[in-house]
Motif scaffolding. Structure first.
Motif, PDB file in Angstrom:
ATOM      1  N   LYS B  79     -16.259 -13.480  11.149  1.00 36.16           N
ATOM      2  CA  LYS B  79     -16.680 -12.583  10.082  1.00 36.16           C
ATOM      3  C   LYS B  79     -18.017 -11.935  10.468  1.00 36.16           C
ATOM      4  CE  LYS B  79     -13.185 -14.088   7.698  1.00 36.16           C
ATOM      5  NZ  LYS B  79     -12.712 -15.028   8.680  1.00 36.16           N
ATOM      6  N   PRO B  80     -18.334 -10.687  10.056  1.00 32.14           N
ATOM      7  CA  PRO B  80     -17.509  -9.866   9.191  1.00 32.14           C
ATOM      8  C   PRO B  80     -16.318  -9.274   9.941  1.00 32.14           C
ATOM      9  CG  PRO B  80     -19.430  -8.654   9.904  1.00 32.14           C
ATOM     10  CD  PRO B  80     -19.565 -10.023  10.458  1.00 32.14           C
ATOM     11  N   CYS B  81     -15.235  -9.139   9.223  1.00 31.93           N
ATOM     12  CA  CYS B  81     -14.021  -8.642   9.848  1.00 31.93           C
ATOM     13  C   CYS B  81     -13.471  -7.513   8.994  1.00 31.93           C
ATOM     14  CB  CYS B  81     -13.025  -9.793   9.952  1.00 31.93           C
ATOM     15  SG  CYS B  81     -11.374  -9.280  10.304  1.00 31.93           S
ATOM     16  N   LEU B  82     -13.172  -6.410   9.635  1.00 34.57           N
ATOM     17  CA  LEU B  82     -12.607  -5.274   8.910  1.00 34.57           C
ATOM     18  C   LEU B  82     -11.097  -5.461   8.833  1.00 34.57           C
ATOM     19  CD1 LEU B  82     -13.286  -2.387   7.792  1.00 34.57           C
ATOM     20  CD2 LEU B  82     -12.631  -1.547  10.030  1.00 34.57           C
ATOM     21  N   VAL B  83     -10.531  -5.315   7.633  1.00 30.50           N
ATOM     22  CA  VAL B  83      -9.080  -5.401   7.505  1.00 30.50           C
ATOM     23  C   VAL B  83      -8.544  -3.999   7.233  1.00 30.50           C
ATOM     24  CG1 VAL B  83      -7.174  -6.383   6.221  1.00 30.50           C
ATOM     25  CG2 VAL B  83      -9.191  -7.735   6.626  1.00 30.50           C
ATOM     26  N   VAL B  84      -7.631  -3.551   8.076  1.00 34.36           N
ATOM     27  CA  VAL B  84      -7.049  -2.223   7.909  1.00 34.36           C
ATOM     28  C   VAL B  84      -5.603  -2.392   7.470  1.00 34.36           C
ATOM     29  CG1 VAL B  84      -6.640  -0.001   8.985  1.00 34.36           C
ATOM     30  CG2 VAL B  84      -8.507  -1.415   9.772  1.00 34.36           C
ATOM     31  N   LEU B  85      -5.267  -1.840   6.308  1.00 35.28           N
ATOM     32  CA  LEU B  85      -3.908  -1.971   5.798  1.00 35.28           C
ATOM     33  C   LEU B  85      -3.150  -0.681   6.090  1.00 35.28           C
ATOM     34  CD1 LEU B  85      -4.585  -3.633   2.359  1.00 35.28           C
ATOM     35  CD2 LEU B  85      -4.231  -4.691   4.562  1.00 35.28           C
ATOM     36  N   PHE B  86      -2.060  -0.807   6.816  1.00 35.28           N
ATOM     37  CA  PHE B  86      -1.297   0.363   7.222  1.00 35.28           C
ATOM     38  C   PHE B  86      -0.133   0.623   6.299  1.00 35.28           C
ATOM     39  CE2 PHE B  86      -3.187  -0.283  11.419  1.00 35.28           C
ATOM     40  CZ  PHE B  86      -3.594   1.010  11.634  1.00 35.28           C
ATOM     41  N   GLY B  87       0.078   1.861   6.005  1.00 35.74           N
ATOM     42  CA  GLY B  87       1.315   2.267   5.363  1.00 35.74           C
ATOM     43  C   GLY B  87       1.375   1.953   3.886  1.00 35.74           C
ATOM     44  N   SER B  88       2.385   2.492   3.221  1.00 35.85           N
ATOM     45  CA  SER B  88       2.552   2.261   1.795  1.00 35.85           C
ATOM     46  C   SER B  88       2.765   0.790   1.495  1.00 35.85           C
ATOM     47  CB  SER B  88       3.766   3.046   1.288  1.00 35.85           C
ATOM     48  OG  SER B  88       3.670   4.367   1.699  1.00 35.85           O
ATOM     49  N   CYS B  89       3.475   0.095   2.391  1.00 37.52           N
ATOM     50  CA  CYS B  89       3.760  -1.329   2.154  1.00 37.52           C
ATOM     51  C   CYS B  89       2.479  -2.134   2.196  1.00 37.52           C
ATOM     52  CB  CYS B  89       4.714  -1.865   3.207  1.00 37.52           C
ATOM     53  SG  CYS B  89       6.278  -1.071   3.208  1.00 37.52           S
ATOM     54  N   GLY B  90       1.624  -1.834   3.160  1.00 43.37           N
ATOM     55  CA  GLY B  90       0.379  -2.564   3.270  1.00 43.37           C
ATOM     56  C   GLY B  90      -0.529  -2.308   2.079  1.00 43.37           C
ATOM     57  N   CYS B  91      -0.519  -1.048   1.593  1.00 44.52           N
ATOM     58  CA  CYS B  91      -1.434  -0.698   0.507  1.00 44.52           C
ATOM     59  C   CYS B  91      -0.950  -1.234  -0.833  1.00 44.52           C
ATOM     60  CB  CYS B  91      -1.590   0.810   0.422  1.00 44.52           C
ATOM     61  SG  CYS B  91      -2.395   1.502   1.855  1.00 44.52           S
ATOM     62  N   SER B  92       0.351  -1.154  -1.087  1.00 43.91           N
ATOM     63  CA  SER B  92       0.806  -1.496  -2.436  1.00 43.91           C
ATOM     64  C   SER B  92       2.171  -2.180  -2.456  1.00 43.91           C
ATOM     65  CB  SER B  92       0.887  -0.210  -3.266  1.00 43.91           C
ATOM     66  OG  SER B  92       1.904   0.591  -2.736  1.00 43.91           O
ATOM     67  N   SER B  93       2.623  -2.700  -1.339  1.00 42.92           N
ATOM     68  CA  SER B  93       3.968  -3.280  -1.177  1.00 42.92           C
ATOM     69  C   SER B  93       5.069  -2.231  -1.196  1.00 42.92           C
ATOM     70  CB  SER B  93       4.291  -4.341  -2.228  1.00 42.92           C
ATOM     71  OG  SER B  93       3.432  -5.428  -2.054  1.00 42.92           O
ATOM     72  N   GLY B  94       4.751  -1.007  -1.534  1.00 42.05           N
ATOM     73  CA  GLY B  94       5.682   0.104  -1.393  1.00 42.05           C
ATOM     74  C   GLY B  94       7.019  -0.107  -2.059  1.00 42.05           C
ATOM     75  N   ILE B  95       8.067   0.212  -1.342  1.00 39.76           N
ATOM     76  CA  ILE B  95       9.420   0.193  -1.901  1.00 39.76           C
ATOM     77  C   ILE B  95       9.903  -1.238  -2.134  1.00 39.76           C
ATOM     78  CG2 ILE B  95      10.667   0.194   0.285  1.00 39.76           C
ATOM     79  CD1 ILE B  95      12.436   2.418  -0.924  1.00 39.76           C
ATOM     80  N   PHE B  96       9.252  -2.210  -1.496  1.00 37.46           N
ATOM     81  CA  PHE B  96       9.696  -3.602  -1.620  1.00 37.46           C
ATOM     82  C   PHE B  96       8.986  -4.345  -2.748  1.00 37.46           C
ATOM     83  CE2 PHE B  96       9.840  -2.464   2.940  1.00 37.46           C
ATOM     84  CZ  PHE B  96      11.204  -2.328   3.020  1.00 37.46           C
ATOM     85  N   ARG B  97       8.228  -3.621  -3.575  1.00 37.56           N
ATOM     86  CA  ARG B  97       7.381  -4.255  -4.588  1.00 37.56           C
ATOM     87  C   ARG B  97       8.155  -5.214  -5.486  1.00 37.56           C
ATOM     88  NH1 ARG B  97       5.754   0.311  -7.354  1.00 37.56           N
ATOM     89  NH2 ARG B  97       7.391  -0.137  -8.845  1.00 37.56           N
ATOM     90  N   ASP B  98       9.381  -4.820  -5.865  1.00 41.67           N
ATOM     91  CA  ASP B  98      10.124  -5.602  -6.844  1.00 41.67           C
ATOM     92  C   ASP B  98      10.927  -6.741  -6.234  1.00 41.67           C
ATOM     93  OD1 ASP B  98       9.193  -3.881  -8.755  1.00 41.67           O
ATOM     94  OD2 ASP B  98      10.862  -2.500  -8.497  1.00 41.67           O
ATOM     95  N   SER B  99      10.847  -6.909  -4.931  1.00 46.31           N
ATOM     96  CA  SER B  99      11.703  -7.897  -4.293  1.00 46.31           C
ATOM     97  C   SER B  99      11.245  -9.321  -4.590  1.00 46.31           C
ATOM     98  CB  SER B  99      11.701  -7.668  -2.784  1.00 46.31           C
ATOM     99  OG  SER B  99      12.346  -8.724  -2.154  1.00 46.31           O
ATOM    100  N   TYR B 100      12.211 -10.238  -4.584  1.00 45.72           N
ATOM    101  CA  TYR B 100      11.888 -11.632  -4.902  1.00 45.72           C
ATOM    102  C   TYR B 100      11.102 -12.319  -3.806  1.00 45.72           C
ATOM    103  CZ  TYR B 100      15.995 -12.310  -1.960  1.00 45.72           C
ATOM    104  OH  TYR B 100      16.869 -12.266  -0.925  1.00 45.72           O
ATOM    105  N   SER B 101      11.197 -11.813  -2.577  1.00 42.01           N
ATOM    106  CA  SER B 101      10.555 -12.542  -1.485  1.00 42.01           C
ATOM    107  C   SER B 101       9.185 -11.982  -1.143  1.00 42.01           C
ATOM    108  CB  SER B 101      11.451 -12.511  -0.245  1.00 42.01           C
ATOM    109  OG  SER B 101      11.567 -11.194   0.211  1.00 42.01           O
ATOM    110  N   ILE B 102       8.763 -10.940  -1.845  1.00 42.45           N
ATOM    111  CA  ILE B 102       7.457 -10.330  -1.560  1.00 42.45           C
ATOM    112  C   ILE B 102       6.431 -10.919  -2.529  1.00 42.45           C
ATOM    113  CG2 ILE B 102       6.174  -8.161  -1.506  1.00 42.45           C
ATOM    114  CD1 ILE B 102       8.229  -8.380   0.702  1.00 42.45           C
ATOM    115  N   VAL B 103       5.314 -11.406  -1.988  1.00 47.10           N
ATOM    116  CA  VAL B 103       4.355 -12.117  -2.850  1.00 47.10           C
ATOM    117  C   VAL B 103       3.161 -11.254  -3.234  1.00 47.10           C
ATOM    118  CG1 VAL B 103       4.950 -14.445  -2.182  1.00 47.10           C
ATOM    119  CG2 VAL B 103       3.339 -13.155  -0.802  1.00 47.10           C
TER     120      VAL B 103
END
Lengths: 403, 143
Positions: B79-103
């Protein structure tokens, strides 16, 4: 010799996707291999049941970023099979062009990674440099580098204009020369010959036995190709042939993929030149109850989508079978007896795509992980036999406790 | 701390982690290394171990199976460590938001682990390589 387990992954620098390999080694030789997947499980089949027929293509193209055309293609074929409808000719050709562009960029991607694995970073950089041309054509034709969102049940979403068609023809022609150079350079290189030939051999019998698909089976001399077996709309009027090789080793797989790139270039050119004006959508109104199945040859092998409708606006059941599901078990034949150094290459040689495969996962209820070794399995097996004998009440003549 | 600030300005080393992504962002990250974009000219380098990494590139919505591994990797980074979130999935879980296996979205999981975590979001499906480079450079400026 003592057996050691070498774990590879799940987050290993060699693997861009998370997967966990267990290599059972004796010295340098791999005696057995086990693969544990499930890190990429996203529950797509279940999610698909909550999306309307028109929304599902967006979901299934996000099964995998590399085969992002093959899954919607197979899904649309499944829905059209259910409806029994025929799509317009222009839409068929647009589908062929997009699907073949995807095949080239997927094969070049694989070639680059394979080069990287054997330490030929030049091959990696070259292959990916030429892949950029394909991505640029895709961007011009569809609007995005990957995830084209071009498919819908009954046709395609966007049309090509004349400028785009000309651009595509010119750019794809540009690719032939460097690709020929790259192919010749790889086929002539003595180190690549030494490194890839005779490594990870999958024989014809094993390829049939394990139902290997795509370039993995075609490199072993099995001429299976869903585009050919089930004459797909669009492909049947074009000139092309199935590429097969006899050896079944990693080198043969590389050759199959490289030569397929040229077939794809020819298919794209024919498709773009043959395109005549006309509608691009069959305008599906509603989906009646019934079931349909769609098969399409993805870059890695055959993809099967099955849909069942109960007459509502969503699929009642959607089942997907990705090619890596069939190709993964071939590791058991091709990896055993090889050195650890070759395993990364052999596992890469089927072009595994865990994103495609991981729609079904088994999660232990307690979340515990218990690794059963071979000894444990044998012990369990012996215990079961003893239990049966106990229940039977007498000892069979063939049974003896000492091995 | 001054040394850290100084070194962060120049060449950062990144570790790439994919958890229940569709593979596309992963490929685009690798694409950054190839001749067309070539992020090594900015001194960025993909490393094989999280212990060497200044920044963590996370792609994908996080599945239940991958969550403990994500946290383990994050704990291993200095630390300190920069975390870069890529893509819609990284930012907000995207299209998989409602899935049972996504936490849940990655940022939520990481903030539970470390409230001070520095996160850069790069939306898009997949984001263009130019956007990725700009995002990482902007993130460095914020540190």
């Amino acid at each position: 010799m003592k057996r050691t387990i070498v774990p590879l992954g799940p987050y290993h620098p060699l693997l861009e996707e998370p997967e966990h390999f267990k290599l059972y080694v004796e010295g340098e030789k791999v005696m057995e291999l086990d693969v544990e997947i499930g890190y990429n499980h996203r529950g797509i089949e279940k999610l698909s049941e909550s999306k309307t027929w028109d929304q599902v293509p967006y979901l299934v193209e996000r099964i995998c970023g590399i085969c992002s055309t093959s899954h919607p293609f197979a899904y649309c074929l499944a829905v059209e099979d259910l409806l029994g409808c025929k799509i317009p000719e222009r839409a068929e050709l647009i589908r062929v062009v997009i699907a073949e562009l995807e095949r080239i960029h997927s094969h070049l991607l694989w070639l680059g990674l394979a080069g990287h694995f054997i330490g030929y970073n030049t091959v990696w950089m070259w292959a990916w440099k030429y892949r950029e041309t394909i991505l640029e054509i895709c961007e011009k034709l569809t609007g995005n580098r990957n995830h084209y969102a071009m498919f819908k049940p009954g046709g395609v979403r966007r049309d090509f204009n004349d400028e785009q068609i000309e651009y595509g023809l010119n750019r794809i022609e540009e690719l032939v020369k460097p690709l020929t150079m790259l192919t010749n350079a790889i086929l002539d290189d003595p180190v690549i010959h030494k490194r890839l030939k005779g490594v990870g051999v999958l024989s014809y019998e094993d390829a049939v036995l394990y139902s290997a698909l795509g370039p993995t089976s075609r490199a072993s001399g099995v001429p299976w190709d869903a585009r050919w077996d089930e004459p797909l709309a669009g492909f049947k009027d074009l000139n092309w042939k199935i590429i097969t090789q006899e050896d079944g080793d990693v080198f043969a797989k590389a050759v199959v993929r490289l030569l397929e790139c040229f077939e794809s270039i020819s298919l794209i050119k024919q498709g773009l030149e043959k395109m005549t004006d006309g509608p691009i959508d069959a305008r599906i109104k509603e989906v009646p109850p019934g079931e349909g199945c769609g098969r399409y040859e993805a870059p890695r092998g055959e993809v099967i989508h099955y849909v069942r409708s109960d007459g509502s606006n969503m699929p009642y059941r959607h089942k997907i079978r990705a090619p890596t599901f069939n190709n993964l078990p071939t590791f058991r034949v091709s990896c055993v007896g090889e050195t650890i150094a070759d395993v990364a290459l052999i596992t890469a040689s089927i072009d595994p795509c865990y994103c495609c495969t991981e729609r079904v996962g088994v999660v232990d209820e307690c979340g515990n992980e218990k690794i059963l070794r071979e000894d444990d399995l044998i012990r369990l097996s012996i215990e079961k036999t003893e239990q049966i004998i106990k229940d039977l009440g007498k000892i069979p003549t063939l049974y003896s406790k000492e091995i | 701390m001054d040394i850290l600030k100084k070194s962060f300005k120049k060449s950062i080393w990144v570790f790439h982690l994919s958890a229940a992504a569709c593979n596309n962002c992963d490929i685009e990250v690798l694409e950054l290394l190839t001749p067309r974009y070539d992020i090594e000219r900015f001194g960025m380098k993909l490393v094989g171990s999280p212990r060497h990494a200044d920044a963590l590139l996370v792609c994908g919505a996080i599945s239940a199976h991958a969550k403990p591994r994500l946290l383990e990797v994050y704990r291993q980074t200095p630390k300190p460590c920069l975390v870069v979130l890529f893509g819609s999935c990284g930012c907000s879980s995207g299209i998989f938001r409602d899935s049972y296996s996504i936490v849940g979205p990655v940022d939520k999981i990481l903030k539970e682990e470390d409230p001070d975590v520095k996160i850069v979001y790069i939306p898009g499906c997949p984001p263009k390589p130019e956007a990725m480079i700009e995002g990482i450079v902007m993130g460095l400026g914020a540190l």
